[in-house]
Design an enzyme around this catalytic site. Sequence first.
Site, short mmCIF file in Angstrom:
data_model
loop_
_atom_site.label_atom_id
_atom_site.label_comp_id
_atom_site.label_asym_id
_atom_site.label_seq_id
_atom_site.Cartn_x
_atom_site.Cartn_y
_atom_site.Cartn_z
N SER A 189 5.06 -75.72 2.01
CA SER A 189 5.91 -76.68 2.57
C SER A 189 5.54 -78.09 2.02
O SER A 189 4.15 -78.50 2.31
CB SER A 189 5.57 -77.01 4.27
OG SER A 189 6.18 -75.75 5.02
N HIS A 202 11.93 -75.89 2.10
CA HIS A 202 11.51 -74.70 1.00
C HIS A 202 12.84 -74.46 0.42
O HIS A 202 13.79 -74.01 0.86
CB HIS A 202 11.33 -73.58 2.15
CG HIS A 202 9.73 -73.45 2.47
ND1 HIS A 202 9.09 -72.66 1.92
CD2 HIS A 202 9.41 -74.15 3.41
CE1 HIS A 202 7.73 -72.91 2.65
NE2 HIS A 202 8.05 -73.79 3.42
N HIS A 218 9.35 -66.44 5.67
CA HIS A 218 7.96 -66.48 6.52
C HIS A 218 8.51 -65.42 7.45
O HIS A 218 9.51 -65.14 7.79
CB HIS A 218 7.67 -67.60 7.35
CG HIS A 218 7.51 -68.72 6.65
ND1 HIS A 218 8.49 -69.67 5.80
CD2 HIS A 218 6.34 -69.38 6.14
CE1 HIS A 218 7.90 -70.49 5.19
NE2 HIS A 218 6.73 -70.50 5.40
N TYR A 243 8.18 -65.44 10.54
CA TYR A 243 8.85 -65.88 11.84
C TYR A 243 10.41 -66.25 11.54
O TYR A 243 11.08 -66.12 12.33
CB TYR A 243 8.36 -67.23 12.32
CG TYR A 243 8.30 -68.37 11.21
CD1 TYR A 243 9.66 -68.94 11.13
CD2 TYR A 243 7.12 -68.66 10.54
CE1 TYR A 243 9.42 -70.03 10.32
CE2 TYR A 243 7.23 -69.90 9.82
CZ TYR A 243 8.37 -70.56 9.38
OH TYR A 243 8.50 -71.44 8.74
N GLU A 244 10.73 -66.06 10.43
CA GLU A 244 12.27 -66.07 10.11
C GLU A 244 13.15 -64.71 10.34
O GLU A 244 14.14 -64.72 10.45
CB GLU A 244 12.39 -66.42 8.61
CG GLU A 244 12.11 -67.80 8.33
CD GLU A 244 12.21 -68.38 6.96
OE1 GLU A 244 13.43 -68.58 6.47
OE2 GLU A 244 11.12 -68.11 6.01
N ALA A 264 0.79 -75.41 3.76
CA ALA A 264 0.21 -76.70 4.82
C ALA A 264 -0.42 -75.89 5.88
O ALA A 264 0.07 -74.90 6.39
CB ALA A 264 1.76 -77.15 5.07
N MET A 298 1.23 -70.15 8.94
CA MET A 298 1.82 -68.95 9.34
C MET A 298 2.44 -68.36 8.23
O MET A 298 3.55 -67.68 8.10
CB MET A 298 3.23 -69.85 10.13
CG MET A 298 3.05 -70.57 11.33
SD MET A 298 4.41 -71.20 11.90
CE MET A 298 3.92 -72.49 12.84
N SER A 299 1.65 -68.19 7.08
CA SER A 299 1.86 -67.57 5.80
C SER A 299 0.82 -67.05 5.23
O SER A 299 -0.58 -67.25 5.81
CB SER A 299 2.81 -68.68 4.98
OG SER A 299 2.19 -69.62 4.44
N ASN A 325 -2.32 -81.64 9.48
CA ASN A 325 -2.64 -81.90 10.71
C ASN A 325 -3.79 -81.27 11.28
O ASN A 325 -4.22 -80.50 10.73
CB ASN A 325 -1.27 -81.62 11.78
CG ASN A 325 -0.96 -80.33 11.67
OD1 ASN A 325 -0.43 -79.61 10.49
ND2 ASN A 325 -1.52 -79.58 12.74
N HIS A 342 7.01 -80.71 12.56
CA HIS A 342 7.52 -80.25 11.12
C HIS A 342 7.68 -81.20 10.12
O HIS A 342 6.89 -81.34 9.05
CB HIS A 342 8.48 -79.08 11.07
CG HIS A 342 8.75 -78.52 9.62
ND1 HIS A 342 7.87 -77.68 8.95
CD2 HIS A 342 9.79 -78.67 8.81
CE1 HIS A 342 8.28 -77.55 7.74
NE2 HIS A 342 9.48 -77.99 7.64
#
Length: 277
Positions: free
Chosen positions: A36, A67, A89, A91-92, A119, A214-215, A238, A250
């Site tokens: 990201s 992306h 990802h 989560y998609e 990120a 998340m990756s 963050n 995001h």
Amino acid sequence: MESYKTKLTSAYELVKERLTRAKPGFKPQVAIVLGSGLGKFADLCEEPFIIKYNEISGFPVSTVSGHEGRFVFDKVNDVPVAIMQGRVHMYEGFSAAESVLPIRLMGLLGAEMIILTNAAGAVNSSFNVGDLMIISDHISSFVSSPLRGENLDFLGDRFPDMTNVYDTALTEQAEKMANIPLRKGVYMQLPGPQYETPAEVRMCRTLGADAVGMSTAIEAIAAKHMGMRVFGISCITNMAAGVSDKKLAHKDVAAIAQESFPLFSKLLNDILLNLRK
Ligand code: HPA
């Protein structure tokens, strides 16, 4: 339904054929996955050959803003690279195995090494927003394994060793040559897409994580399974939930990644310069 192996081999054949036509004899030495807000690195390529993921039948296509969703093939600092400008990802809605299909494809094209970038939120409260963290190890136990299901013996072993996923020599090299302070730590992959609760972030810390995202961990597993050397960089965009009072969004994550881009880009360039054969 088309088997996973068929999907992977037909995607490989299509990309190989188009790549050979565009750049005869080109074999990527290094695969790079841009996370990201870091996708701009691929825009620095001077003679890019681009294949969009949606041009490859059966290929997972990302829906996340920030992306791009394409492969970029070129030489960077004289090193032939295959760049993923955008990843998919879990989560998609993709399985772990589907999510790493592009990683495996780059391995089949000949990449000996992979640089994974992302990120991430800082779990370690001594980190600062904008820091770059070299990934020394990961925790993937909260997401499914990309190796689940029938083992693809042509890729690697059924029970691959994960003692040293992240290449120590590459890490030492990067630490030595980077003239910027780098953090080093353990990355934990959680399923997302929701950011963590403060209680979950405390759990991550108790389990030994320094950063959360998340990756990446599943990609590192798939690459290691194939025998690739793995190097990982997290851009700390963050402080994770509860580490500071700031709410997470995001768009802020992407904006901070953009701000860190010059440092990130310099580090990646230096690593590639060092790999020049
Ligand atoms: N948590 C999970 N994923 C992330 C974060 C976070 O705080 N920041 C960027 N990606």
